[in-house]
Structures are given as C-alpha cells and as structure tokens.
Design an enzyme around this catalytic site. Sequence first.
Site, PDB file in Angstrom:
ATOM      1  N   GLY A  11      35.037   8.112  52.802  1.00 65.32           N
ATOM      2  CA  GLY A  11      35.266   7.350  53.774  1.00 65.32           C
ATOM      3  C   GLY A  11      35.565   7.690  55.239  1.00 65.32           C
ATOM      4  O   GLY A  11      36.585   8.614  55.367  1.00 65.32           O
ATOM      5  N   ARG A  72      29.149   9.868  50.917  1.00 63.02           N
ATOM      6  CA  ARG A  72      29.733  10.586  49.679  1.00 63.02           C
ATOM      7  C   ARG A  72      28.505  11.243  49.007  1.00 63.02           C
ATOM      8  O   ARG A  72      27.476  10.412  48.589  1.00 63.02           O
ATOM      9  CB  ARG A  72      30.258   9.376  48.912  1.00 63.02           C
ATOM     10  CG  ARG A  72      31.335   8.421  49.668  1.00 63.02           C
ATOM     11  CD  ARG A  72      32.074   7.476  48.710  1.00 63.02           C
ATOM     12  NE  ARG A  72      32.359   6.437  49.371  1.00 63.02           N
ATOM     13  CZ  ARG A  72      33.598   6.186  49.925  1.00 63.02           C
ATOM     14  NH1 ARG A  72      34.584   7.166  49.926  1.00 63.02           N
ATOM     15  NH2 ARG A  72      34.126   5.096  50.661  1.00 63.02           N
ATOM     16  N   SER A  73      28.379  12.514  48.783  1.00 57.23           N
ATOM     17  CA  SER A  73      27.366  13.189  48.311  1.00 57.23           C
ATOM     18  C   SER A  73      27.517  13.424  46.830  1.00 57.23           C
ATOM     19  O   SER A  73      28.211  14.103  46.264  1.00 57.23           O
ATOM     20  CB  SER A  73      27.034  14.386  48.835  1.00 57.23           C
ATOM     21  OG  SER A  73      26.030  15.427  48.633  1.00 57.23           O
ATOM     22  N   ASP A 103      40.638  13.854  48.343  1.00 59.79           N
ATOM     23  CA  ASP A 103      40.638  14.812  47.497  1.00 59.79           C
ATOM     24  C   ASP A 103      39.367  15.085  46.683  1.00 59.79           C
ATOM     25  O   ASP A 103      39.255  16.140  46.358  1.00 59.79           O
ATOM     26  CB  ASP A 103      41.899  14.528  46.444  1.00 59.79           C
ATOM     27  CG  ASP A 103      41.729  13.142  45.877  1.00 59.79           C
ATOM     28  OD1 ASP A 103      40.906  12.343  46.151  1.00 59.79           O
ATOM     29  OD2 ASP A 103      42.697  12.626  45.395  1.00 59.79           O
ATOM     30  N   SER A 105      36.771  15.257  47.981  1.00 64.33           N
ATOM     31  CA  SER A 105      35.898  16.239  48.867  1.00 64.33           C
ATOM     32  C   SER A 105      36.423  17.845  48.757  1.00 64.33           C
ATOM     33  O   SER A 105      35.709  18.682  48.647  1.00 64.33           O
ATOM     34  CB  SER A 105      35.676  15.755  50.376  1.00 64.33           C
ATOM     35  OG  SER A 105      35.505  14.222  50.615  1.00 64.33           O
ATOM     36  N   THR A 126      42.101   9.927  54.977  1.00 66.56           N
ATOM     37  CA  THR A 126      41.567   8.484  54.387  1.00 66.56           C
ATOM     38  C   THR A 126      42.481   7.710  54.671  1.00 66.56           C
ATOM     39  O   THR A 126      43.858   7.701  54.749  1.00 66.56           O
ATOM     40  CB  THR A 126      41.620   8.968  52.769  1.00 66.56           C
ATOM     41  OG1 THR A 126      41.532   7.745  52.070  1.00 66.56           O
ATOM     42  CG2 THR A 126      42.946   9.730  52.249  1.00 66.56           C
ATOM     43  N   ASP A 128      43.630   5.233  52.832  1.00 61.92           N
ATOM     44  CA  ASP A 128      44.296   5.151  51.598  1.00 61.92           C
ATOM     45  C   ASP A 128      45.536   5.667  51.709  1.00 61.92           C
ATOM     46  O   ASP A 128      46.493   5.235  50.717  1.00 61.92           O
ATOM     47  CB  ASP A 128      43.455   5.339  50.294  1.00 61.92           C
ATOM     48  CG  ASP A 128      42.174   4.699  50.222  1.00 61.92           C
ATOM     49  OD1 ASP A 128      42.111   3.843  51.111  1.00 61.92           O
ATOM     50  OD2 ASP A 128      41.155   5.243  49.565  1.00 61.92           O
ATOM     51  N   ASP A 130      46.407   8.385  49.906  1.00 64.62           N
ATOM     52  CA  ASP A 130      46.757   8.465  48.469  1.00 64.62           C
ATOM     53  C   ASP A 130      46.543  10.052  48.061  1.00 64.62           C
ATOM     54  O   ASP A 130      46.198  10.253  46.678  1.00 64.62           O
ATOM     55  CB  ASP A 130      45.785   7.880  47.809  1.00 64.62           C
ATOM     56  CG  ASP A 130      44.421   8.180  47.818  1.00 64.62           C
ATOM     57  OD1 ASP A 130      43.821   8.727  49.047  1.00 64.62           O
ATOM     58  OD2 ASP A 130      43.296   7.657  47.218  1.00 64.62           O
ATOM     59  N   GLY A 171      42.654   0.464  49.950  1.00 67.45           N
ATOM     60  CA  GLY A 171      43.549   1.489  49.146  1.00 67.45           C
ATOM     61  C   GLY A 171      43.352   1.776  47.957  1.00 67.45           C
ATOM     62  O   GLY A 171      43.802   2.659  47.343  1.00 67.45           O
ATOM     63  N   ARG A 172      42.111   1.394  47.382  1.00 65.73           N
ATOM     64  CA  ARG A 172      41.597   1.801  46.160  1.00 65.73           C
ATOM     65  C   ARG A 172      42.721   1.581  45.000  1.00 65.73           C
ATOM     66  O   ARG A 172      43.364   0.533  44.973  1.00 65.73           O
ATOM     67  CB  ARG A 172      41.143   3.105  45.871  1.00 65.73           C
ATOM     68  CG  ARG A 172      39.657   3.448  46.257  1.00 65.73           C
ATOM     69  CD  ARG A 172      39.467   4.805  46.156  1.00 65.73           C
ATOM     70  NE  ARG A 172      38.117   5.275  47.021  1.00 65.73           N
ATOM     71  CZ  ARG A 172      37.039   4.925  46.881  1.00 65.73           C
ATOM     72  NH1 ARG A 172      36.653   4.511  45.879  1.00 65.73           N
ATOM     73  NH2 ARG A 172      36.126   5.246  47.880  1.00 65.73           N
ATOM     74  N   GLY A 186      56.944  -8.618  57.088  1.00 67.98           N
ATOM     75  CA  GLY A 186      57.684  -9.548  56.498  1.00 67.98           C
ATOM     76  C   GLY A 186      57.178 -10.378  55.572  1.00 67.98           C
ATOM     77  O   GLY A 186      57.260 -11.648  55.646  1.00 67.98           O
TER      78      GLY A 186
HETATM   79  O1  F6P Z   1      38.773   5.394  50.508  1.00 69.44           O
HETATM   80  C1  F6P Z   1      38.588   4.485  51.433  1.00 69.44           C
HETATM   81  C2  F6P Z   1      38.207   3.226  51.274  1.00 69.44           C
HETATM   82  O2  F6P Z   1      38.005   2.370  52.473  1.00 69.44           O
HETATM   83  C3  F6P Z   1      38.769   2.537  50.124  1.00 69.44           C
HETATM   84  O3  F6P Z   1      40.076   1.846  50.605  1.00 69.44           O
HETATM   85  C4  F6P Z   1      37.967   1.404  49.703  1.00 69.44           C
HETATM   86  O4  F6P Z   1      38.141   1.151  48.129  1.00 69.44           O
HETATM   87  C5  F6P Z   1      36.656   2.310  49.883  1.00 69.44           C
HETATM   88  O5  F6P Z   1      37.030   3.242  50.737  1.00 69.44           O
HETATM   89  C6  F6P Z   1      35.375   1.457  50.137  1.00 69.44           C
HETATM   90  O6  F6P Z   1      34.388   2.184  50.040  1.00 69.44           O
HETATM   91  P1  F6P Z   1      33.039   1.820  50.876  1.00 69.44           P
HETATM   92  O7  F6P Z   1      33.333   1.995  52.181  1.00 69.44           O
HETATM   93  O8  F6P Z   1      31.992   2.732  50.090  1.00 69.44           O
HETATM   94  O9  F6P Z   1      32.865   0.646  50.332  1.00 69.44           O
END
Ligand code: F6P
Length: 322
Positions: A11, A72-73, A103, A105, A126, A128, A130, A171-172, A186
């Site tokens: 992403g 995403r390969s 991670d 990648s 990312t 996320d 994460d 955020g997956r 808030g």
């Molecule tokens: O990992 C980044 C992210 O934006 C996640 O938050 C989301 O779930 C995913 O990628 C969306 O992927 P795509 O852009 O392939 O729809």
Amino acid sequence: MGNIAILCSGGDVSGMNPAIKYFVEYSIAKGLTPYLVYDGFEGLIDNKIVSASYQDVSGIINRGGTKIGSARSKRFMEASYRKIAKENLDKHRIDKLVVLGGDGSFRGMEKFYEEQGIAFTGIPSTIDNDIAGTDYCLGVDTALNIIREALDAIRDTASSFKRAFVVETMGRDCGYLALVSAVTSGAELCLIPEVSYDLRKYEARFRQELLEGRRYFLAVISEGVRQSSQEIAAWFEEKIGIESRITILGHIQRGGNPTSRDRLMAYRFIAFGIDGLLRGEKDKICCYNSGKLNYKSIADVANKKYEIEPALMELAGPCLGN
Ligand code: F6P
C-alpha cells in the site's frame, strides 16, 4: 561508489514521495548513482529500472502517493521471478536496494537477499502502523491527520442532527489508526481487533447520557473488528435509541499531502538506511523507537506481531469500554 535503487511495495503512503526525492539527493551526495524501480517488485521483474537525477524528483515533496508506483507482487514470491529480478539489477550493476513497504515486503526481500545476495534496507511504510519493532511507520501521521479532519467535520453534522456516527477506519488487523483517532477526536466508542468487546456494556451509560442531554455519539471502528459498521449502526438505533449514519473513510486515508512529520521522517529514514548500506549492513530494517533510529533484523520486525503500547490503550479508557 556504486549503484543503488529504491522501490515501493504494498500500500502506498504519503511520505513515499519525500523519501524518493531525498533518496536521489542523498545518494548523489554520497557518491552513489541512484536508480528508481517503477511498480515495486513487479518493476524489478519487468526491468522498469531507470537512473535518476534531481529533475526526476523535483516538485514531489508535497505530493501523496508515490511517483514511482507500488504493487503487491505475487510473482516475486516465486524463486524463478526473483532470479529474473537479480538479472535485471545486474544489467544496471545495482547491488543495493532501499525498500519502502510493510513486513510482507521485507520478508520477500530477505529471501531475495539470501538467494541472490542483493543488500537491502527496509523502511517501514504503512498507514496501518502495524510493524513490530518500530513505534512509527512512514505515512501514519498523514493518515491520522486525514482521519482527524474527517472526524472533526462529521462532529459538526452529528451534533446538528442528534445522530450517532459510525466511522470506519482502515488498518487491517491493527487498531492503531482507530485507537489514536478515537482518543484525539474524543469519540465515545472505539472498537479495535486487539480488544474483545461487549456492546451491552455501553448501553446503560449511553442511554443515560442521552437522557441527560447528549446530542450525538462518535464511534470509531477499525475495519478489522468482528462486526460490520452496519451492525454497529443498527445497534445504536435499536439499543440506544438514536438515529445513526455510517462513514467508511476508505482510501482517502492513504492520500493527502504528507505532513511535516512524515516528510522529516522520510528524510531521516533514507539517510539512516543509506548510511547503513554504505557501512556494510546487508539486510536490516530501519526502525524508530523512543525518538531514535536503529537497525533491526528481519526476525525482530517481520516475524513478530505488532502490539499497541499499553499506555495508549489506557488513554482510550472509557471509549474502549474500560
Ligand atoms: O495496508 C494498507 C491498507 O490501506 C490497509 O489499511 C487496507 O486494509 C488495505 O491496505 C487496502 O488495500 P487495497 O488498497 O489493496 O484495497
């Protein structure tokens, strides 16, 4: 002093463009010849590798996304394609690679390094946030600011109409974006995959608050929680007795002009990563902890689960149901 390339994988994030710009500038300053790989690992396989000059990266510091594309390969997961990627790098005499990604990648790069011997450094990138081993990933600050602006705007309309707004963040499987956004906006309710919840725990309190004059609720829900935003919105209507609406923020969270923090961190990561490669580091990830950059091995980054700081969970207190 040799040739070095950069690529983006997974992403995209706001912050990649400032990183690419500084990659070119810093490489040249260090006597290296910089190359750009277009479209991530796919570009390595398809030889979309071009040398870069200052002009190629001018005017991009303020732009979200990535000028050199990302992907995403699936092919890079196969050894036969990794061999082709190495042959392409050899054609340009590139033996060092900077990889902006997550991670997954980095795990791909580790394999590539073990099989083909191309030294690399990973820069956690990312929204996320994460990735285990680093407190901060490039792009998360811009994403948080985009979400904050959206929540501020939603609050205006929510209060005018006496409604509950369920706002879904990306955020997956990681609730960081939702959690920080809930705290800093808030919100009354925050649901994240890391914390099990029981909506019944909120019911008496929320109904009482309505009786006492509360006009609206903001609920920030991470996309990875077990219930859908539709289900949470229906719960507000049926159990709390307030009209509800849903906003799924989606990919706007991945765009926007990079914040100053993401720009600065892009520069710091790049300088740190290239310095490491020049000193002979071969397969390390640039991490950021307690305000300091440091290198970590793949084992400490990509093979562990990221955990949100307990202090942050505590700050979220009531909206997490505590
Ligand atoms: O990992 C980044 C992210 O934006 C996640 O938050 C989301 O779930 C995913 O990628 C969306 O992927 P795509 O852009 O392939 O729809």
